[in-house]
Design a protein around this motif. Structure first.
Motif, mmCIF file in Angstrom:
data_model
loop_
_atom_site.group_PDB
_atom_site.id
_atom_site.type_symbol
_atom_site.label_atom_id
_atom_site.label_comp_id
_atom_site.label_asym_id
_atom_site.label_seq_id
_atom_site.Cartn_x
_atom_site.Cartn_y
_atom_site.Cartn_z
ATOM 1 N N ILE A 1 80.024 80.341 85.513
ATOM 2 C CA ILE A 1 81.379 79.758 85.580
ATOM 3 C C ILE A 1 81.951 79.622 84.166
ATOM 4 C CG2 ILE A 1 82.698 77.683 86.226
ATOM 5 C CD1 ILE A 1 81.836 78.925 88.703
ATOM 6 N N ASN A 2 81.101 79.219 83.220
ATOM 7 C CA ASN A 2 81.578 79.116 81.836
ATOM 8 C C ASN A 2 82.050 80.488 81.330
ATOM 9 O OD1 ASN A 2 80.937 76.410 81.710
ATOM 10 N ND2 ASN A 2 79.040 76.687 80.557
ATOM 11 N N HIS A 3 81.310 81.522 81.695
ATOM 12 C CA HIS A 3 81.689 82.883 81.285
ATOM 13 C C HIS A 3 83.061 83.247 81.877
ATOM 14 C CE1 HIS A 3 81.543 87.270 80.956
ATOM 15 N NE2 HIS A 3 81.653 87.341 82.271
ATOM 16 N N LEU A 4 83.261 82.870 83.150
ATOM 17 C CA LEU A 4 84.569 83.154 83.752
ATOM 18 C C LEU A 4 85.667 82.378 83.024
ATOM 19 C CD1 LEU A 4 83.781 83.169 87.598
ATOM 20 C CD2 LEU A 4 83.965 85.113 86.029
ATOM 21 N N TYR B 1 95.196 88.064 69.627
ATOM 22 C CA TYR B 1 94.369 87.097 70.369
ATOM 23 C C TYR B 1 92.956 87.230 69.792
ATOM 24 C CZ TYR B 1 91.712 85.026 74.186
ATOM 25 O OH TYR B 1 90.841 84.250 74.919
ATOM 26 N N GLN B 2 92.664 86.403 68.787
ATOM 27 C CA GLN B 2 91.447 86.598 67.997
ATOM 28 C C GLN B 2 90.145 86.425 68.794
ATOM 29 O OE1 GLN B 2 91.795 84.774 63.981
ATOM 30 N NE2 GLN B 2 93.995 84.780 64.305
ATOM 31 N N PRO B 3 90.077 85.544 69.804
ATOM 32 C CA PRO B 3 88.821 85.477 70.573
ATOM 33 C C PRO B 3 88.406 86.829 71.162
ATOM 34 C CG PRO B 3 90.165 83.554 71.036
ATOM 35 C CD PRO B 3 91.015 84.477 70.197
ATOM 36 N N GLY B 4 89.390 87.711 71.411
ATOM 37 C CA GLY B 4 89.071 89.041 71.957
ATOM 38 C C GLY B 4 88.346 89.933 70.953
ATOM 39 N N LEU B 5 88.405 89.580 69.655
ATOM 40 C CA LEU B 5 87.733 90.408 68.635
ATOM 41 C C LEU B 5 86.218 90.402 68.827
ATOM 42 C CD1 LEU B 5 89.780 89.423 65.439
ATOM 43 C CD2 LEU B 5 90.160 91.314 67.032
ATOM 44 N N ASN C 1 87.197 72.343 71.380
ATOM 45 C CA ASN C 1 86.291 72.854 72.408
ATOM 46 C C ASN C 1 86.306 74.365 72.437
ATOM 47 O OD1 ASN C 1 88.599 73.314 73.966
ATOM 48 N ND2 ASN C 1 88.268 71.532 75.246
ATOM 49 N N CYS C 2 85.158 74.939 72.800
ATOM 50 C CA CYS C 2 85.080 76.398 72.844
ATOM 51 C C CYS C 2 83.946 76.858 73.758
ATOM 52 C CB CYS C 2 84.887 76.975 71.444
ATOM 53 S SG CYS C 2 83.542 76.247 70.563
ATOM 54 N N PHE C 3 84.204 77.989 74.401
ATOM 55 C CA PHE C 3 83.160 78.648 75.192
ATOM 56 C C PHE C 3 82.332 79.513 74.253
ATOM 57 C CE2 PHE C 3 86.463 78.016 78.480
ATOM 58 C CZ PHE C 3 85.692 77.376 79.448
ATOM 59 N N ILE C 4 81.022 79.533 74.480
ATOM 60 C CA ILE C 4 80.127 80.360 73.659
ATOM 61 C C ILE C 4 79.472 81.387 74.558
ATOM 62 C CG2 ILE C 4 78.026 80.337 72.218
ATOM 63 C CD1 ILE C 4 79.722 77.186 72.354
ATOM 64 N N GLU C 5 79.897 82.638 74.402
ATOM 65 C CA GLU C 5 79.360 83.716 75.234
ATOM 66 C C GLU C 5 77.903 83.953 74.846
ATOM 67 O OE1 GLU C 5 81.304 84.883 77.536
ATOM 68 O OE2 GLU C 5 80.099 86.578 78.234
ATOM 69 N N LEU D 1 86.562 84.239 79.877
ATOM 70 C CA LEU D 1 87.423 85.407 80.125
ATOM 71 C C LEU D 1 88.831 84.979 80.538
ATOM 72 C CD1 LEU D 1 85.092 87.970 81.929
ATOM 73 C CD2 LEU D 1 85.513 87.666 79.501
ATOM 74 N N ALA D 2 88.920 83.879 81.313
ATOM 75 C CA ALA D 2 90.233 83.418 81.793
ATOM 76 C C ALA D 2 91.082 82.877 80.647
ATOM 77 C CB ALA D 2 90.045 82.338 82.855
ATOM 78 N N PHE D 3 90.412 82.517 79.550
ATOM 79 C CA PHE D 3 91.149 81.895 78.452
ATOM 80 C C PHE D 3 92.237 82.813 77.880
ATOM 81 C CE2 PHE D 3 91.815 80.027 74.230
ATOM 82 C CZ PHE D 3 92.152 78.749 74.647
ATOM 83 N N LYS D 4 92.025 84.114 77.967
ATOM 84 C CA LYS D 4 93.040 85.042 77.442
ATOM 85 C C LYS D 4 94.369 84.853 78.190
ATOM 86 C CE LYS D 4 93.945 89.998 77.197
ATOM 87 N NZ LYS D 4 93.350 91.333 77.305
ATOM 88 N N HIS D 5 94.281 84.755 79.493
ATOM 89 C CA HIS D 5 95.476 84.557 80.307
ATOM 90 C C HIS D 5 96.110 83.192 79.976
ATOM 91 C CE1 HIS D 5 98.058 84.668 83.832
ATOM 92 N NE2 HIS D 5 97.711 83.405 84.012
ATOM 93 N N ILE D 6 95.243 82.176 79.845
ATOM 94 C CA ILE D 6 95.741 80.828 79.532
ATOM 95 C C ILE D 6 96.440 80.840 78.167
ATOM 96 C CG2 ILE D 6 94.974 78.462 78.974
ATOM 97 C CD1 ILE D 6 92.782 78.885 81.126
ATOM 98 N N TYR D 7 95.839 81.567 77.218
ATOM 99 C CA TYR D 7 96.384 81.617 75.850
ATOM 100 C C TYR D 7 97.819 82.162 75.853
ATOM 101 C CZ TYR D 7 96.585 82.788 70.838
ATOM 102 O OH TYR D 7 96.938 82.872 69.514
ATOM 103 N N TRP D 8 98.021 83.308 76.446
ATOM 104 C CA TRP D 8 99.348 83.936 76.379
ATOM 105 C C TRP D 8 100.367 83.216 77.272
ATOM 106 C CZ3 TRP D 8 99.959 86.823 72.370
ATOM 107 C CH2 TRP D 8 98.969 87.690 71.926
ATOM 108 N N ASN D 9 99.911 82.712 78.406
ATOM 109 C CA ASN D 9 100.877 82.204 79.398
ATOM 110 C C ASN D 9 101.065 80.701 79.438
ATOM 111 O OD1 ASN D 9 101.582 84.813 80.670
ATOM 112 N ND2 ASN D 9 99.383 84.833 81.056
ATOM 113 N N LEU D 10 100.078 79.952 78.921
ATOM 114 C CA LEU D 10 100.196 78.492 78.971
ATOM 115 C C LEU D 10 100.093 77.843 77.601
ATOM 116 C CD1 LEU D 10 97.936 77.824 82.113
ATOM 117 C CD2 LEU D 10 100.428 77.741 82.002
#
Ligand SMILES: Cc1cc2nc3c(=O)[nH]c(=O)nc-3n(C[C@H](O)[C@H](O)[C@H](O)COP(=O)(O)OP(=O)(O)OC[C@H]3O[C@@H](n4cnc5c(N)ncnc54)[C@H](O)[C@@H]3O)c2cc1C
Length: 421
Positions: free
Chosen positions: A375-378, A42-46, A333-337, A381-390
């Motif tokens: 909210i964007n930050h959340l 899951y590359q965004p986690g890098l 689209n992408c979130f920018i921390e 972070l939620a994207f990891k769950h969305i990535y693997w499960n949806l």
């Protein structure tokens, strides 16, 4: 049996395998996915791993077995792809040959430090990259031990995957050293071949303002020619030098050799692909998804997902003897921390650059475009769950909250008009 062969089991290859095993009559079709790797990362986690942030501490936080999300209806083959013999519709691999009726290229791209003189030699000494799992992990100790000095992030050249990840890294570095109470002892500079912090003007000005507030220097138009890790300096073709104590390198990104060697590439390993149908131009019955295309949008997981939906439809159309439709609009689209538990959100396509507004529902959001929010930050972070499960099981197509085509709902349209002048 007819064969759909998918090369690569990363983001794009997995989403397509999930989509196609649902769309095809599996009594008549065999879907085969081939990959040489052992893990799906899951590359965004890098981005978070180097700082041990938000629960990203080791390999287990980003990696699963390579075939973890490949649907059980598909056949997975662990092999290295050696050649795509498109005249005979056959793929040659380390584990034998595979004939195909349709083929999808989903081989991603990789970083290559050896493309810059002196960069590979200094890797792991005072040069690090978070663009690989090993690289991201190897940065944890040097960052933890860093007591002061100059951190320089350098983008060697474009295109790179996730072009916002480098600016996110320097924002998080600011946050990290603020937390350690040594920010006043650390200088952070962002050195880029671009004219500013990002590829698109409006987004660049928003990101530059945030960088300025955080006292992060931006050094634009820097085309790196070499690194001297002993003298701790990077040099440009223009004759400039930037000294560093710790260099965060984004080495040149290159497409897979096998695409080039099979005569399908653009000279840099990226498959020459139609921007809208996503068909590979130099051969029949081949599509390309994700980072290994040369289409002029971001190399991002979100893009691979949107492209996969178009490719799945177009393969089905071709099977029925119809023409593929030019449906892909470059949507990304992408979130920018941005540090301190905040993030921005960009949503854009080939025609429209990131605009201010709300997403996905006009006026309601809950995410705000081009603006920092908790909210964007959340969401990030939620994207990891969305990535693997949806996302990987392809459960998102048709979801109004993540449309394949960019929607103008909630976008501040006057910005478009301003930008036209
Ligand atoms: C630090 C970082 C942060 C990121 N953050 C985000 C983000 O926040 N949002 C976002 O949308 N995207 C982000 N991305 C980008 C995103 O991860 C990629 O764009 C996406 O994974 C691309 O998917 P892909 O299928 O094209 O390639 P990959 O997922 O990389 O898969 C390619 C696969 O091909 C296999 N392969 C390659 N060559 C061969 C061969 N010869 N034989 C056999 N197998 C082969 C590889 O083993 C690999 O499994 C980020 C990337 C990085 C590096």
């Amino acid at each position: 049996m007819k064969n759909l062969v998918i090369l690569g089991a990363g983001t794009g290859g997995t989403v397509l395998a999930s989509l196609m095993t649902r769309k095809l009559d599996m009594k008549q079709w065999c879907v085969t996915v081939i990959d040489k790797g052992f893990i799906h990362c899951y590359q965004p986690g890098l981005l978070f791993l180097p700082f041990n942030l938000y629960g990203y501490n080791d390999k287990r936080d980003v990696a699963k077995p390579i075939n973890h999300s490949i649907p059980s209806e598909a056949q997975f083959v662990s092999a290295e792809i050696k050649l795509i013999d498109h005249e005979n519709k056959r793929v040659e691999t380390s584990e034998g040959n595979f004939d195909y009726d349709f083929l999808v290229l989903a081989l991603g791209c990789t970083v290559d430090p050896s493309e810059v003189e002196g960069m590979a030699e200094g890797m792991g000494r005072n040069i690090f990259t978070f663009y690989t799992l090993e690289g991201a992990l190897s940065m944890q100790e040097p960052l933890e031990m860093f007591e002061g000095g100059r951190i320089v992030l350098n983008i060697a050249e474009m295109p790179i995957k996730c072009p916002v990840a480098p600016i996110e890294f320097v924002f998080l570095a600011d946050y990290f050293f603020q937390n350690k109470n040594i920010r006043d002892k650390v200088t952070i500079d962002f050195v880029t071949p671009l004219t500013g912090a990002f590829t698109k003007p409006v987004a660049t000005s928003v990101l530059s303002e945030i960088a300025e507030q955080k006292n992060i220097g931006i050094i634009p138009n820097f085309q790196i020619s070499e690194v001297d890790h002993e003298k701790k300096v990077i040099k440009s073709y223009g004759g400039e030098s930037v000294e560093y104590d710790l260099l965060v390198a984004i080495p040149p990104n290159t497409g897979p050799d096998v695409i080039e060697e099979s005569g399908l590439g653009n000279g840099l390993g990226y498959a020459v692909t139609d921007d809208h149908t996503l068909k590979v131009k130099k051969a029949e019955r081949i599509y390309a998804v994700g980072d290994n295309t040369n289409v002029p949008t971001s190399k991002a997981g979100s893009v691979a997902h949107f492209e996969a939906e178009v490719i799945a439809e177009n393969i089905m159309r071709e099977m029925e003897g119809k023409e593929p439709l030019p449906e892909f609009d470059g949507h990304s689209n992408c979130f920018i921390e941005s540090g301190f538990h905040k993030a921005l959100l960009f949503d854009f396509n080939y025609e429209v650059e990131p605009l201010k507004g709300s997403y996905p529902l006009g006026g309601i959001g809950p995410f705000s475009l081009l603006k920092e929010s908790y909210i964007n930050h959340l969401g990030k972070l939620a994207f990891k769950h969305i990535y693997w499960n949806l996302l990987l099981p392809a459960l998102l197509p048709g979801d109004p909250l993540l449309p394949g085509k960019m929607s103008m709902a909630g976008k501040e349209l006057e910005k478009i008009v301003e930008n036209l002048h």
